[in-house]
Design a protein around this motif. Structure first.
Motif, mmCIF file in Angstrom:
data_model
loop_
_atom_site.group_PDB
_atom_site.id
_atom_site.type_symbol
_atom_site.label_atom_id
_atom_site.label_comp_id
_atom_site.label_asym_id
_atom_site.label_seq_id
_atom_site.Cartn_x
_atom_site.Cartn_y
_atom_site.Cartn_z
ATOM 1 N N THR A 135 1.879 -5.392 36.876
ATOM 2 C CA THR A 135 1.540 -4.038 37.311
ATOM 3 C C THR A 135 2.591 -3.063 36.804
ATOM 4 N N GLU A 136 2.217 -1.801 36.743
ATOM 5 C CA GLU A 136 3.144 -0.839 36.165
ATOM 6 C C GLU A 136 4.364 -0.623 37.059
ATOM 7 N N GLU A 137 4.206 -0.890 38.365
ATOM 8 C CA GLU A 137 5.366 -0.760 39.245
ATOM 9 C C GLU A 137 6.424 -1.801 38.924
#
Lengths: 155, 187
Positions: A135-137
């Motif tokens: 995920t981008e987080e």
């Protein structure tokens, strides 16, 4: 490359062509060859291999050697010969970056993105240097580095 | 209906004599407390259409259940390919953090009443990836899970037994499905 015979003599040609950039050449078995390369010359070396019939970039991966070193490992093979060439490039761990191979092998894009998201190794001039599977987080966590604090995730 | 007029009084001010107004939620409340609910539950338990949504190696067993050899049609269990036509979602593999939003979206597309089966160790606890950096554990805190079917992967017979246990829960009204309240803008 047509009728040209592709075998481990490519390693001799490689070390003759790039005298300063290729070291520790080893051929442990008839279909395996290993060498260390200079990270600054990776594009020239890969272009040389592609021109000599090694038309398949099989794998790009990383290895973390704390505290000061990281390796980028390339596996290059050929569709017309049973030989796998392993090339390792050592880069500094505090600023890991290396030239992208996207202009030479088109499939390098996803390999480099995955290596980037797992190790934080930046590939210069890669057209889309973003996370691929995470995920981008999680960008910036670099989960496969040895000092990653999120493993084991016991929550 | 004795509870007629609930919630609608402010709209209808003057009614003719011998006419009462009711609302959808009042009807639903009436049905819930009457034998009619048992008939509805009987119908629901015999039409557990599940979504063909294989997520890992357990998906192979899930597909096996849907084919003729196990004949799940005799229980009313039929594979469907769209979440909008399905009643049961099977989580049949590990869920990565990247995949969780997509899974929640599929779940949101299903019409109520709907149920979830957890199939296999990966879905229940994360399986071999339970302490990984990218796996979501504790899926049962995110989804209302009714049945856990352990195994790696469970046999098709075990999956079938899971469905039958779910049918028992529906008949006993012990399932965790949420019947939508019409007052919230539902049916």
């Amino acid at each position: 490359m047509g009728d040209e015979k592709i075998d481990k003599t490519i390693m001799i040609e490689l070390s003759n062509t790039f005298k300063d950039a290729v070291s520790d050449v080893d051929v442990p078995s008839p279909n395996r060859a290993v060498a260390r390369i200079d990270p600054g010359k990776v594009k020239e070396i890969m272009q040389f291999l592609l021109d000599n019939g090694f038309d398949h970039l099989s794998c790009v991966s990383g290895v973390d050697y704390p505290p000061d070193k990281m390796d980028v490992v390339y596996h290059v093979t050929s569709y017309s010969a049973p030989l796998v060439i392993t090339l390792k490039a050592s880069i500094p761990r505090d600023d890991p970056n290396i030239d992208s191979l996207c202009g030479i092998y088109w499939n390098a894009n996803w390999y480099e993105r995955e290596t980037y998201e797992l190790y934080g190794i930046k590939f210069n001039d890669c057209p889309y240097m973003k996370v691929l599977l995470l995920t981008e987080e999680m960008e910036g966590d670099w989960p496969l580095r040895k000092d990653y604090a999120g493993y084991p995730d016991l929550t | 209906m004795e509870e007629g007029g609930l919630g609608m009084g402010e709209i209808e001010t003057e009614l003719p004599p011998n006419v009462s107004v009711t609302s959808a939620s009042a009807i639903q409340e009436f049905i819930k407390n009457s034998p009619l609910q048992k008939i509805l539950n009987w119908g629901r338990k015999n039409s557990l259409w599940f979504m063909t949504h294989p997520m890992g190696c357990c998906g192979i067993e899930q597909i096996c259940v849907g084919v003729a050899h196990y004949d799940t049609d005799r229980f009313g269990i039929i594979p469907r390919c769209s979440p909008r036509q399905a009643d049961v979602m099977m989580i049949s593999g590990y869920v990565s953090k990247k995949y969780l939003p997509a899974l929640q979206r599929v779940w949101d597309q299903m019409l109520e009443p709907r149920w979830i089966l957890m199939m296999g160790e990966c879905a229940i606890s994360g399986g071999p990836w339970w302490e990984s950096y990218s796996t979501v554990t504790h899926l049962d805190e995110i989804f209302p899970v009714d049945i856990y079917i352990p195994g790696c992967p469970p046999r098709p017979e075990a999956l079938l037994q899971g469905f039958i246990e779910l049918q028992k829960k529906i008949v006993a009204e012990q399932d965790r499905t949420v019947i939508p309240n019409p007052a919230d803008g539902g049916v």
